[in-house]
Design an enzyme around this catalytic site. Structure first.
Site, short mmCIF file in Angstrom:
data_model
loop_
_atom_site.label_atom_id
_atom_site.label_comp_id
_atom_site.label_asym_id
_atom_site.label_seq_id
_atom_site.Cartn_x
_atom_site.Cartn_y
_atom_site.Cartn_z
N GLY A 116 0.75 -0.99 0.29
CA GLY A 116 -0.22 -0.12 0.12
C GLY A 116 0.95 0.86 0.40
N ASP A 117 1.79 1.28 0.33
CA ASP A 117 2.67 2.11 -0.08
C ASP A 117 4.36 1.87 -0.72
OD1 ASP A 117 4.52 4.49 0.48
OD2 ASP A 117 3.52 4.56 2.98
N ASP A 118 5.83 2.26 -0.95
CA ASP A 118 6.37 2.37 -1.50
C ASP A 118 7.40 1.02 -1.46
OD1 ASP A 118 6.97 4.72 -2.47
OD2 ASP A 118 7.67 5.60 -0.54
N SER A 158 2.34 -1.62 -6.83
CA SER A 158 2.35 -0.39 -6.09
C SER A 158 0.97 0.45 -6.12
CB SER A 158 3.11 0.05 -5.00
OG SER A 158 2.57 0.35 -3.45
#
Length: 478
Positions: A259-261, A292
């Site tokens: 959900g992020d990098d 992502s």
């Protein structure tokens, strides 16, 4: 309860002693029996261990309901006595092992069996509050910060590995509270290793971390290899691997859905970061696959105030990901990002192939210095292919602080059916391009001569992993 761990000498393997003492009631009853875990184990590691134990020997119950924090702590505390005698390994056998945070020790291996799942407890009290990082000043979510599920500090020679065993952070509990703003401290990570040397994290599946998954910080000689990291694409701050103020790190052969990098390279936050002054440098990332949709394949920053330099990334695949290599910084960060080398990247469905942000404005507190400007220079990309792309590039430097030395060569970008008309949006940057399609912006003009951007040899970190095995049983005294 006493534990007598045998050394792994060939003549001792598989020996089981059974002694039954019957007699006067005043006599202590003792029995030596085989461990409950008998299957052979073989794995690759920086070091093999002379001594071995199984989690169940310390009273653990793998039913997914019984809390086993005490068992983990007791096992590791006992095994620490063998640090100077060939080290020790703790085997987590098949089962579901619910636990709160526990700390590792030096000259130690935590081995998680392929059919074992370590479950993170859904209870704040199971993760003690610890000191905030000196290069951040506060917890990254604000407030204090919780100890990670697996934590270690000031360690030498520590291995966390397995037969692709699983760490499940049961993160939804934490995500819901975070989104509802019902929690004021920084959520625990799955694995955090601090101030340590010779660290291996490998051959594991990490699922649903409360926040970041793997966070080596203030450490050196770190190998992260063969990890599968999975989190819902809308989960908050579930970064995959975040090397932070570290030296000599290798990240290779990892698959990350986040959900992020997928990877975020960091080195401290604003005034705390540049005062602490510990850069991340000599970092090699290769054979990474990332998904992502809302974040970057590899992010440099935004907390980069201690500096980031000498980063090599190669053989990278990004699928349905917001951006490729993204540099995130802003006024007040200070520090630098320089000497970055990327090649052989394949992109399929992406918003921005190239993205540099000079207005990333989050700060730890009001003490940041508006005169602390970052230095971004010598950024090199080559040999890349992309398809189904919305924007080729958004490159935004800082007025009065341009980002320089940007080099892009041999890049072909295929656009989506409805691409944006302005493909290259560039401000306050300088550099050059060669053989780039679509044509780059005027601030990165095509060269008259065909050339390749530099990709110098990276340091030869030829880590020689040993083949370690555990065959037979050990004996315990009850």
């Amino acid at each position: 309860m006493e534990f007598c761990l045998n050394s792994r000498k060939p003549h001792a393997l598989g020996i089981v002693l059974a002694v039954l003492i019957l007699g006067l009631l005043s006599f202590r009853v003792a029995e030596c029996q085989t461990s409950s875990f008998m299957e052979p184990i073989k794995y690759k590691a920086l070091r093999c261990r002379k001594h071995s134990a199984v989690l169940t020997d310390f009273g653990a119950t793998g039913d997914g309901k019984t809390i086993n924090t005490k068992a983990f702590k007791s096992a590791i505390d006992h095994l620490s006595q063998f640090a100077d005698d060939g080290g020790a390994e703790l085997i987590v056998p098949p089962g579901k092992w619910l636990t709160g945070s526990f700390n590792l020790t030096s000259h130690f291996t935590l081995y998680i069996d392929k059919d074992a799942v370590i479950l993170g407890a859904q209870d704040e009290s199971a993760y003690p509050l610890i000191e905030v990082l000196p290069s951040y000043g506060v917890g990254r979510d604000g407030g204090g910060r919780h100890s990670s599920l697996i934590f270690g500090t000031n360690l030498t020679d520590v291995v966390i590995t397995g037969g692709n065993g699983t760490l499940n952070g049961q993160g939804k509990y934490w995500w819901d509270k975070f989104r509802a703003k019902k929690y004021n401290d920084t959520r625990p990570y799955l694995i955090e290793i601090m101030y340590s040397n010779h660290v291996q994290i490998s051959n594991l599946t990490l699922i649903d971390s409360p926040s970041w998954n793997v966070h080596p910080v203030y450490s050196r000689n770190v190998l992260v290899k063969d990890l599968t990291i999975l989190a819902p694409i809308d989960s908050p701050n579930t970064d995959g691997i975040n090397p932070d103020s570290c030296k000599k790190v290798r990240i290779e052969d990892c698959f990350i859905v986040s959900g992020d990098d997928c990877i975020a390279v960091k080195s401290g936050w604003d005034q705390y970061g540049y005062k602490f002054g510990m850069p991340t440098k000599d970092l090699l990332i290769r054979r990474l696959t990332c998904i992502s949709p809302d974040s970057a394949t590899i992010a440099l920053g935004s907390e980069m105030s201690g500096g980031i330099k000498n980063v090599w990334a190669e053989d990278i695949t990004a699928i349905d990901t917001q951006s490729g290599i993204r540099i995130k910084t802003g006024i007040g960060r200070g520090g630098y990002v320089k000497d970055i080398y990327v090649r052989r990247m394949t992109v399929k469905t992406m918003k921005y192939v190239f993205w540099i942000t000079g207005d990333y404005g989050s700060h730890p507190d009001d003490g940041w210095d508006p005169k602390a400007l970052p230095v971004i220079k010598n950024i090199n990309y080559r040999d890349m292919v992309a398809e189904n792309v919305t924007y080729s590039a958004r490159l935004d430097g800082i007025s009065g602080d341009p980002f320089t030395g940007i080099c892009i060569s041999n890049v072909t970008i295929g656009l989506t059916e409805k691409p944006k008309e302005l493909q290259w949006n560039c401000t306050n940057v300088a550099g050059v391009t060669s053989q780039v399609t679509p044509r780059s912006c005027d601030l990165l003009p095509p060269s008259d001569k065909v050339f390749n951007c530099p990709f110098p040899d990276h340091p030869h970190w030829d880590v020689k992993l040993k083949t370690c095995s555990h065959i037979g049983s050990k004996k315990i005294e009850l």
